[in-house]
Write a protein that holds these residues in place. Sequence first.
Motif, PDB file in Angstrom:
ATOM      1  N   THR A 281     -33.660  26.232 -21.480  1.00 25.98           N
ATOM      2  CA  THR A 281     -33.689  24.777 -21.290  1.00 25.98           C
ATOM      3  C   THR A 281     -34.740  24.138 -22.187  1.00 25.98           C
ATOM      4  N   THR A 282     -34.336  23.099 -22.900  1.00 21.77           N
ATOM      5  CA  THR A 282     -35.281  22.361 -23.754  1.00 21.77           C
ATOM      6  C   THR A 282     -35.351  20.880 -23.381  1.00 21.77           C
ATOM      7  N   GLU A 283     -34.306  20.376 -22.722  1.00 20.13           N
ATOM      8  CA  GLU A 283     -34.314  18.987 -22.250  1.00 20.13           C
ATOM      9  C   GLU A 283     -34.463  18.993 -20.738  1.00 20.13           C
ATOM     10  N   PHE A 284     -35.515  18.330 -20.269  1.00 20.36           N
ATOM     11  CA  PHE A 284     -35.843  18.390 -18.849  1.00 20.36           C
ATOM     12  C   PHE A 284     -35.176  17.236 -18.095  1.00 20.36           C
ATOM     13  N   PRO A 285     -34.801  17.464 -16.828  1.00 19.33           N
ATOM     14  CA  PRO A 285     -34.070  16.443 -16.066  1.00 19.33           C
ATOM     15  C   PRO A 285     -34.949  15.264 -15.638  1.00 19.33           C
ATOM     16  N   GLU A 286     -34.272  14.209 -15.210  1.00 24.30           N
ATOM     17  CA  GLU A 286     -34.946  12.998 -14.721  1.00 24.30           C
ATOM     18  C   GLU A 286     -35.222  13.150 -13.232  1.00 24.30           C
ATOM     19  N   VAL A 287     -36.415  12.750 -12.799  1.00 25.49           N
ATOM     20  CA  VAL A 287     -36.792  12.842 -11.392  1.00 25.49           C
ATOM     21  C   VAL A 287     -36.832  11.430 -10.798  1.00 25.49           C
TER      22      VAL A 287
ATOM     23  N   PHE B 107     -41.577  21.514 -13.140  1.00 26.06           N
ATOM     24  CA  PHE B 107     -40.455  22.261 -13.716  1.00 26.06           C
ATOM     25  C   PHE B 107     -40.974  23.498 -14.443  1.00 26.06           C
ATOM     26  N   THR B 108     -40.268  24.613 -14.250  1.00 25.26           N
ATOM     27  CA  THR B 108     -40.504  25.810 -15.042  1.00 25.26           C
ATOM     28  C   THR B 108     -39.167  26.254 -15.636  1.00 25.26           C
ATOM     29  N   VAL B 109     -39.237  26.882 -16.793  1.00 24.19           N
ATOM     30  CA  VAL B 109     -38.020  27.398 -17.425  1.00 24.19           C
ATOM     31  C   VAL B 109     -37.981  28.901 -17.199  1.00 24.19           C
ATOM     32  N   LYS B 110     -36.885  29.370 -16.630  1.00 19.40           N
ATOM     33  CA  LYS B 110     -36.746  30.793 -16.353  1.00 19.40           C
ATOM     34  C   LYS B 110     -36.817  31.589 -17.647  1.00 19.40           C
ATOM     35  N   LEU B 111     -37.558  32.686 -17.626  1.00 15.01           N
ATOM     36  CA  LEU B 111     -37.662  33.557 -18.794  1.00 15.01           C
ATOM     37  C   LEU B 111     -36.515  34.570 -18.781  1.00 15.01           C
ATOM     38  N   SER B 112     -35.965  34.822 -19.937  1.00 15.88           N
ATOM     39  CA  SER B 112     -34.870  35.784 -20.040  1.00 15.88           C
ATOM     40  C   SER B 112     -35.355  37.178 -19.668  1.00 15.88           C
ATOM     41  N   GLU B 113     -34.543  37.867 -18.864  1.00 16.02           N
ATOM     42  CA  GLU B 113     -34.836  39.247 -18.473  1.00 16.02           C
ATOM     43  C   GLU B 113     -33.981  40.241 -19.253  1.00 16.02           C
ATOM     44  N   ASN B 114     -33.217  39.754 -20.206  1.00 16.82           N
ATOM     45  CA  ASN B 114     -32.210  40.578 -20.887  1.00 16.82           C
ATOM     46  C   ASN B 114     -32.853  41.532 -21.890  1.00 16.82           C
ATOM     47  N   VAL B 115     -32.661  42.830 -21.657  1.00 14.95           N
ATOM     48  CA  VAL B 115     -33.185  43.852 -22.575  1.00 14.95           C
ATOM     49  C   VAL B 115     -32.044  44.626 -23.235  1.00 14.95           C
ATOM     50  N   GLU B 116     -30.828  44.104 -23.140  1.00 13.05           N
ATOM     51  CA  GLU B 116     -29.678  44.802 -23.714  1.00 13.05           C
ATOM     52  C   GLU B 116     -29.334  44.251 -25.088  1.00 13.05           C
TER      53      GLU B 116
ATOM     54  N   ASN C   4     -44.242  13.458 -16.887  1.00 14.64           N
ATOM     55  CA  ASN C   4     -43.928  14.019 -18.190  1.00 14.64           C
ATOM     56  C   ASN C   4     -42.780  15.002 -18.027  1.00 14.64           C
ATOM     57  N   GLU C   5     -42.460  15.726 -19.101  1.00 10.78           N
ATOM     58  CA  GLU C   5     -41.292  16.589 -19.060  1.00 10.78           C
ATOM     59  C   GLU C   5     -41.358  17.616 -17.933  1.00 10.78           C
ATOM     60  N   LYS C   6     -42.515  18.190 -17.744  1.00 10.37           N
ATOM     61  CA  LYS C   6     -42.628  19.316 -16.827  1.00 10.37           C
ATOM     62  C   LYS C   6     -43.273  18.976 -15.485  1.00 10.37           C
ATOM     63  N   LEU C   7     -43.867  17.807 -15.349  1.00  7.05           N
ATOM     64  CA  LEU C   7     -44.595  17.492 -14.125  1.00  7.05           C
ATOM     65  C   LEU C   7     -44.396  16.028 -13.748  1.00  7.05           C
ATOM     66  N   ASN C   8     -44.035  15.814 -12.470  1.00  2.63           N
ATOM     67  CA  ASN C   8     -43.920  14.458 -11.903  1.00  2.63           C
ATOM     68  C   ASN C   8     -44.725  14.414 -10.613  1.00  2.63           C
ATOM     69  N   ILE C   9     -45.637  13.414 -10.488  1.00  2.16           N
ATOM     70  CA  ILE C   9     -46.442  13.249  -9.281  1.00  2.16           C
ATOM     71  C   ILE C   9     -46.227  11.833  -8.747  1.00  2.16           C
TER      72      ILE C   9
END
Length: 300
Positions: free
Chosen positions: A50-56, A95-104, A73-78
């Motif tokens: 994910t590079t575009e963060f959603p609207e809160v 917001f956090t972006v899930k890290l890929s777990e793919n090792v294949e 901001n993109e990653k934090l709304n208070i």
Amino acid sequence: QSGLSNVYKVNYQTLKSSDATLKAILVDETPIEGFEPNVFDYVVELPVGTTEFPEVSYEGADDYQVVNKLVANEKLNIFNVTAEDGTTNTYKVEFTVKLSENVELSSIELDGIPLRDFEPTKLEYTYVLENGVESHPVVNPIPMDDYQKIEVDDSGVFGDYKIYVTAQNGNRQVYVIHFGVEKSKDATLTDILADGESIPNYDSEIFDYTVILPYGSTRVPIVTYVSPNPKLQTITVSQAKSLADTTTIVVVAEDETISNTYRIAYKVEESSNASLGGIYLDGTLLEGFDNDNAEYYVLL
């Protein structure tokens, strides 16, 4: 009757709202899963890449609240929510972006050609090269996603080629290609020599020979050989002990499944000399004797 009077005054006061909670928090107009008005901190995990963060946005509990965004901001709304009576609560959405777990890996290519029988979950492969090859094909690991880090360890033609795949989240696994060179099946000789001279009409696919020796020979010739590749053959020579015996050369190929035995026998030429060395009469050499002359006259 006395003319006295009293005045009673009734004052009305509207109770102010003390509700400083939100009814809902929405991410791209979808309510946050598991939202509770009295839970104030939320972490929303977004899909890998994910590079575009959603609207809160939010829904207040009543019309008397005042809601201010303290941080947006993109990653934090208070959000700061103030009730009509001044009660306040602060909500935080991170917001956090899930890290890929793919090792294949998606594929492994050798000289641009996909590795035979490759499967992303299969980690070990054996690749046999043709005999005489001095280098293995160029290995090209194809990643499954853009977040993988790929490192290699190359041990050459007679070793393992290891491919280390590290996922974005740090997970790691190793693919191994076991390279090896096909063992030679050649159990033939390039030449066989007797006393340093090549055996006449030698053919590597013919295994029995007879060496003709000059008339009067008694010594067994020394038999040697020329191998196409001594490192890839095991060769044993058993020299004949007499001219009546046979010299054998046993050649075993590198793969030890093929062997040939060359046999060399000996034959001494028979004499073709039918001439006399002399003719004697009463112990005296015949006058005028010549071994090329077969007829003589003797006067008595």
